[in-house]
Design a protein around this motif. Structure first.
Motif, PDB file in Angstrom:
ATOM      1  N   ASN A 112      11.942   3.769  -4.036  1.00  0.00           N
ATOM      2  CA  ASN A 112      13.027   4.034  -3.108  1.00  0.00           C
ATOM      3  C   ASN A 112      12.796   3.227  -1.829  1.00  0.00           C
ATOM      4  OD1 ASN A 112      14.930   5.016  -1.353  1.00  0.00           O
ATOM      5  ND2 ASN A 112      14.601   7.176  -1.856  1.00  0.00           N
ATOM      6  N   PRO A 113      13.164   1.934  -1.869  1.00  0.00           N
ATOM      7  CA  PRO A 113      12.896   1.053  -0.731  1.00  0.00           C
ATOM      8  C   PRO A 113      13.562   1.528   0.558  1.00  0.00           C
ATOM      9  CG  PRO A 113      13.612  -0.214  -2.644  1.00  0.00           C
ATOM     10  CD  PRO A 113      13.812   1.227  -2.987  1.00  0.00           C
TER      11      PRO A 113
ATOM     12  N   GLU B  38      11.557   2.159   3.925  1.00  0.00           N
ATOM     13  CA  GLU B  38      11.954   1.405   5.111  1.00  0.00           C
ATOM     14  C   GLU B  38      12.100   2.355   6.308  1.00  0.00           C
ATOM     15  OE1 GLU B  38      15.337  -1.167   4.547  1.00  0.00           O
ATOM     16  OE2 GLU B  38      15.789  -1.180   6.703  1.00  0.00           O
ATOM     17  N   LYS B  39      12.699   3.519   6.050  1.00  0.00           N
ATOM     18  CA  LYS B  39      12.893   4.497   7.123  1.00  0.00           C
ATOM     19  C   LYS B  39      11.544   4.995   7.645  1.00  0.00           C
ATOM     20  CE  LYS B  39      15.092   8.901   8.193  1.00  0.00           C
ATOM     21  NZ  LYS B  39      13.835   9.416   8.745  1.00  0.00           N
TER      22      LYS B  39
ATOM     23  N   LEU C  58       3.321   9.839   3.873  1.00  0.00           N
ATOM     24  CA  LEU C  58       4.728  10.247   3.847  1.00  0.00           C
ATOM     25  C   LEU C  58       5.515   9.579   2.722  1.00  0.00           C
ATOM     26  CD1 LEU C  58       5.551  10.117   7.659  1.00  0.00           C
ATOM     27  CD2 LEU C  58       5.377  12.164   6.253  1.00  0.00           C
ATOM     28  N   ALA C  59       4.876   8.610   2.058  1.00  0.00           N
ATOM     29  CA  ALA C  59       5.603   7.760   1.100  1.00  0.00           C
ATOM     30  C   ALA C  59       6.227   8.545  -0.047  1.00  0.00           C
ATOM     31  CB  ALA C  59       4.666   6.685   0.553  1.00  0.00           C
ATOM     32  N   HIS C  60       5.643   9.704  -0.380  1.00  0.00           N
ATOM     33  CA  HIS C  60       6.196  10.447  -1.512  1.00  0.00           C
ATOM     34  C   HIS C  60       7.022  11.651  -1.058  1.00  0.00           C
ATOM     35  CE1 HIS C  60       2.386  12.495  -0.643  1.00  0.00           C
ATOM     36  NE2 HIS C  60       2.939  13.574  -1.153  1.00  0.00           N
TER      37      HIS C  60
ATOM     38  N   THR D 141       0.816  -1.200   0.000  1.00  0.00           N
ATOM     39  CA  THR D 141       0.000   0.000   0.000  1.00  0.00           C
ATOM     40  C   THR D 141       0.861   1.265   0.000  1.00  0.00           C
ATOM     41  OG1 THR D 141      -2.031   0.964   0.867  1.00  0.00           O
ATOM     42  CG2 THR D 141      -0.445   0.331   2.489  1.00  0.00           C
ATOM     43  N   ILE D 142       1.995   1.237   0.710  1.00  0.00           N
ATOM     44  CA  ILE D 142       2.822   2.449   0.702  1.00  0.00           C
ATOM     45  C   ILE D 142       3.584   2.570  -0.625  1.00  0.00           C
ATOM     46  CG2 ILE D 142       2.984   2.637   3.214  1.00  0.00           C
ATOM     47  CD1 ILE D 142       5.852   1.661   3.008  1.00  0.00           C
TER      48      ILE D 142
END
Lengths: 253, 308
Positions: free
Chosen positions: B111-112, B116-117, B149-151, B98-99
């Motif tokens: 950008n894994p 992850e962060k 926040l994913a983008h 989903t993210i």
């Protein structure tokens, strides 16, 4: 153009198909195969040829088209209705993507699914009846055009519907009868003259007739008429979608 | 400071005729935590929804880092992350899926490491392969924040982040916001819990019936409107206040054992010194004293009442 967003929506939707393969692929293919067995192999041998084509083979294009219509409409309708229903559509609307990109993503995925189903049905039909395809390029063109057009229709229904009943209403009460009466199982030339005229108001007639022509070179209406009618329907659907996004209908208050 | 978000003359009238926003002007500074405070139905969610592109404005304009939200919507929306009020998530996909979807939707390259962060900051890393439907409400809320926040947005909107969340989770969420603020993200949150604004915000805006009544530094607001109360606990009870104390704004309470003094923290002189002097002269001795500042809640209630 936010190509990455289109790709993301497209792949997400295709992944939904993978997760629900039994419902979205196996079930439509199986039910169409049952028609082939019953009408093609079993009863078909007792029915006369139509326009020089064995009945079992005659119904293949119509059945493919019927399933294609149903699947395109319901896939695309569900694809956009579900995010609206659970609320996740907020993310699509707040993302930096245009209306056209959203439509390409959702309608593209729905059309791809129906196309895959259509081709699987074609392959399945081979096991039960002898079919020939005289104009394979036209056949493919009709498949793609129909999948896209009816996925657009489904998209519109998915935006319009505000409950699950409405979502089912159009596919069941409109698309199914139109497909059945559109000449899937018979040539419209077999109808009394009055009903032949009435039938010409059914857009599905043109799809099935054109599609059957690509198989056997036989058509109820001229191929150019079939093609133009399909394009007209496509343009109408595009116009409605354009209006939806311009006004924010059922999407943005 | 340069505002990162500028709202000017924004109005919204819904088809029903309901006027949700009336000529709202608001500027949000880069890097601050801004709390938009108001009762239910005040227009908080409408304001956020317009800025994020979910609702069409009737009049006025909004620009995000100089980009108009309508004309230049791609640039504007790319800077914004939205955490909606309702727990609206997909059910049958994993947290990671989903993210990743959210990031792709905003047109960002994979950008894994970054994702992850984000998940680690939100203590979601060990849940990354869990189906969202198996998560608790608090975890789902975190997933929504992770999606927003994913983008890598510059501005994060949190619409009632702790509505319907128990006390422990609420503290948890405050902690999450503090961590986010340290990363330099501008945070705008709506709430009708005063303590939440008091706890987290740098500045507070009060909205009521579609109008921004007031925007103020939180500390300034507390200082400006905050009445303070000094309570003196007496050794001996008094029947009435001596006439020599008439010059002070006093109240006798606690069955004669307490004297309550009201004063404004804003004034140069609070009058405490002269009060204590006069008390000494009157021979009144006290064994304890305490001061209490009015909370944002009390300030808020009086503000809303004033408007009526």
């Amino acid at each position: 153009m936010n190509l990455r967003a289109i790709q993301t929506i497209y792949l997400f939707e295709m992944d939904r198909m993978r997760r629900t393969v039994a419902q979205s692929v196996i079930s439509p293919v199986l039910s169409t195969a049952l028609y082939f067995i019953v009408f093609g192999s079993a009863i078909g041998s007792r029915i006369e040829e139509i326009d020089g084509v064995a009945y079992g083979a005659f119904i293949v294009p119509g059945l493919m088209m019927m399933t294609l219509l149903m699947q395109s409409v319901s896939n695309a309708a569900f694809g956009i209705y579900f995010p609206r229903f659970v609320g996740t559509v907020y993310e699509i609307l707040s993302a930096p993507i245009s209306a056209m990109e959203i439509v390409i993503g959702y309608v593209g995925a729905a059309a791809t699914k129906s196309l895959i189903i259509g081709l699987i049905i074609l392959a399945t039909a081979h096991f039960f009846v002898d079919i020939e395809i005289r104009h394979p390029v036209w056949m493919l063109a009709f498949l793609i055009l129909t999948s896209v057009t009816f996925s657009l229709l489904g998209f519109i229904i998915g935006i319009w519907a505000d409950n699950f009943e409405k979502l089912q209403l159009v596919p069941l009460l409109v698309v199914t009868p139109l497909a059945f009466l559109g000449g899937s199982f018979y040539s419209i030339k077999m109808l009394p003259e009055f009903w032949q005229t009435v039938t010409l108001f059914n857009p599905v007639v043109y799809l099935i007739s054109g599609f059957r022509w690509s198989f056997y070179g036989q058509a109820d209406v001229a191929i150019t008429v079939s093609l133009s009618m399909t394009f007209v329907f496509l343009v109408i659907c595009l116009a409605v979608v354009w209006w939806i996004f311009r006004t924010g209908y059922r999407l943005k208050p | 400071m340069q505002p990162i978000l500028n709202v000017s003359g924004l109005s919204k009238t819904y088809d029903s005729g309901f006027q949700a926003l009336k000529q709202v002007d608001l500027a949000i500074n880069k890097g601050e935590v801004f709390a938009l405070l108001g009762p239910n139905g005040a227009g908080k969610t409408t304001l956020i929804s317009i800025i994020c592109g979910l609702v069409n404005p009737s009049a006025g304009s909004v620009s995000v880092d100089g980009h108009d939200i309508l004309k230049d919507y791609r640039a504007a929306r790319g800077l914004i992350g939205l955490v909606p009020q309702e727990l609206t998530t997909d059910a049958f996909v994993t947290v990671w899926q989903t993210i990743s979807f959210s990031r792709g939707l905003f047109g960002k390259r994979k950008n894994p490491e970054y994702l992850e962060k984000v998940l680690k900051d939100l203590s979601l890393w060990d849940k990354k392969d869990a189906m969202i439907m198996t998560l608790s409400g608090g975890m789902k809320r975190r997933v929504l924040i992770a999606k927003a926040l994913a983008h890598e947005p510059q501005i994060l909107f949190l619409d009632e982040p702790t509505a319907g969340v128990d006390v422990e989770l609420r503290r948890d969420m405050w902690e999450v916001v503090r961590v986010l603020q340290q990363t330099g993200v501008t945070i705008i949150l709506t709430t009708h819990y005063i303590e939440e604004a008091e706890e987290m915000a740098d500045r507070v805006g009060v909205i009521s019936k579609g109008e921004i009544i007031l925007v103020e530094e939180k500390a300034e607001l507390m200082r400006k409107l905050g009445r303070k109360e000094l309570t003196l606990h007496l050794h001996e009870p008094l029947d009435s206040l001596p006439a020599s104390l008439n010059g002070h704004d006093l109240e006798l309470g606690g069955e004669g054992y307490e004297i309550v003094y009201h004063y404004d923290t804003q004034g140069e002189r609070t009058g405490i010194t002269s009060l204590l002097q006069d008390l000494g002269d009157a021979g009144i001795r006290f064994r304890d004293l305490q001061t209490k500042q009015s909370s944002l809640e009390e300030i808020f209630v009086s503000l809303v009442r004033e408007r009526k």
